[in-house]
Design an enzyme around this catalytic site. Structure first.
Site, PDB file in Angstrom:
ATOM      1  N   GLU A   1      -8.174  11.257   4.785  1.00 53.79           N
ATOM      2  CA  GLU A   1      -7.987  10.610   3.475  1.00 53.79           C
ATOM      3  C   GLU A   1      -8.962  11.192   2.465  1.00 53.79           C
ATOM      4  OE1 GLU A   1      -6.336   8.645   1.661  1.00 53.79           O
ATOM      5  OE2 GLU A   1      -5.109   7.292   2.884  1.00 53.79           O
TER       6      GLU A   1
ATOM      7  N   ASN B   1      -4.029   1.659  -3.229  1.00 56.61           N
ATOM      8  CA  ASN B   1      -3.865   3.091  -3.069  1.00 56.61           C
ATOM      9  C   ASN B   1      -3.543   3.743  -4.406  1.00 56.61           C
ATOM     10  OD1 ASN B   1      -3.957   5.144  -1.099  1.00 56.61           O
ATOM     11  ND2 ASN B   1      -2.753   3.862   0.296  1.00 56.61           N
TER      12      ASN B   1
ATOM     13  N   ASP C   1       1.250   6.586  -1.161  1.00 59.23           N
ATOM     14  CA  ASP C   1      -0.126   6.558  -0.663  1.00 59.23           C
ATOM     15  C   ASP C   1      -1.022   7.144  -1.758  1.00 59.23           C
ATOM     16  OD1 ASP C   1      -2.482   7.142   1.203  1.00 59.23           O
ATOM     17  OD2 ASP C   1      -1.080   6.214   2.585  1.00 59.23           O
TER      18      ASP C   1
END
Ligand SMILES: O=C1O[C@H](CS(=O)(=O)O)[C@@H](O)[C@H](O)[C@H]1O
Length: 295
Positions: free
Chosen positions: A16, A146, A202
């Site tokens: 991430e 997100n 995302d």
């Protein structure tokens, strides 16, 4: 369409928050589940890793050097020269059910970090603004925070709720950090069992034409959206679960993309052996240099 390459081939569990550090010509990212921050200098392939005591959801450049890191247990400064962690702020939530997730800095030097509410049974997560060491909640509650991003003039803040399959855009006042009226930029179909399921939004990055790039988790693709929410471009990826991207390289035209390998089926990992690796892709429109946290 340019070719997608593997920029770093050791698979992350939950990769991430890729972050290009232009001053160091280096790419940083986190592996949330492995509790690690990584750095790669793409020009010579030199890689470094810092093991943390808790899951890092997101990172930003720190104006004093090193990184600001939003870990499950709280927000810290990571000294990337010696690995030292210095406390910035406590976690503003129950760490048994939540942790920090996606985040980035705004142009005034605040660090914005949202949370993930792990039971995912209601909108128990929140976006927070971290400014001079204090943390305040901001924006609407979500389930999985997100897709945070800012337009080039800083008058628009983008934020998504992965669980709701929705990206919203809000009026934003950079001077005060106030989030104003919002609207739905894009609502995606929610039927995960549908044959044409395209994934859920995302992490994101906004390019220098103010297009919003979005990683579609379980959709195996990136979308580039106009400020009105129209799909301008779709990029099919060799992974099913991309998580976020950043613009890097000397010209900020290399898109670096993180992805996931944990909790995926054996069939998926066989079909997509690059799952969890860092991908790269040359794009036409560059990004912008990420601002730093000023403390
Ligand atoms: O843990 C994470 O998972 C979510 C995807 S989902 O909640 O399972 O749909 C992802 O969006 C998030 O960024 C990641 O940290």
């Amino acid at each position: 369409m340019n070719q997608i390459e593997i920029a770093f081939d050791q698979p992350m569990q939950l990769g991430e928050c890729p972050l290009w550090h232009a001053g160091e010509a280096a790419l940083y990212w986190v592996d949330i589940s492995a509790m690690q921050v990584h750095r790669l200098r793409p020009t010579d392939g030199v890689h470094a890793m810092w093991q943390l005591p808790a899951e890092p959801g997101c990172i930003g450049r720190h104006a004093g050097g090193g990184l600001i890191v939003a870990m499950r247990s709280g927000v810290v400064h990571l000294n990337t020269d010696n690995g030292e962690l210095t406390h910035i702020a406590d976690a503003p939530y129950d760490t048994a059910t939540a942790r920090f997730n996606d985040g980035r800095c705004d142009a005034a030097g605040r660090f914005w970090a949202g949370t993930i509410y792990e039971p995912r049974d209601h909108a128990g997560a929140q976006l927070y603004a971290i400014e001079k060491g204090s943390v305040r909640p901001a924006g609407n509650p979500v389930t999985v925070s997100n897709g945070l991003g800012f337009s080039g003039d800083s008058r628009t803040l983008y934020h998504s709720d992965t669980t709701a399959h929705r990206i919203c855009s809000y009026e934003f006042d950079l001077a005060s950090g106030h989030i104003g009226a919002g609207r739905v930029l894009k609502q995606f179909a929610m039927d995960k069992s549908a044959l044409d399921y395209g994934g859920r939004p995302d992490g994101a990055a906004v390019d220098s034409e103010d297009a919003y790039w979005c990683a579609m988790y379980e959709g195996g693709r990136l979308l580039r959206l106009s400020p009105a929410g129209e799909v301008l471009q779709e990029v099919i990826l060799p992974v099913r679960c991309p998580t976020m991207m950043t613009f890097g390289g000397a010209d900020l035209r290399t898109l670096y993309i993180t992805s996931v390998s944990e909790k995926r089926s054996a069939a998926e990992l066989e079909k997509y052996p690059a799952s969890g690796c860092i991908l790269s892709l040359r794009v036409e429109v560059p990004g912008r240099i990420e601002p730093a946290y000023v403390g």
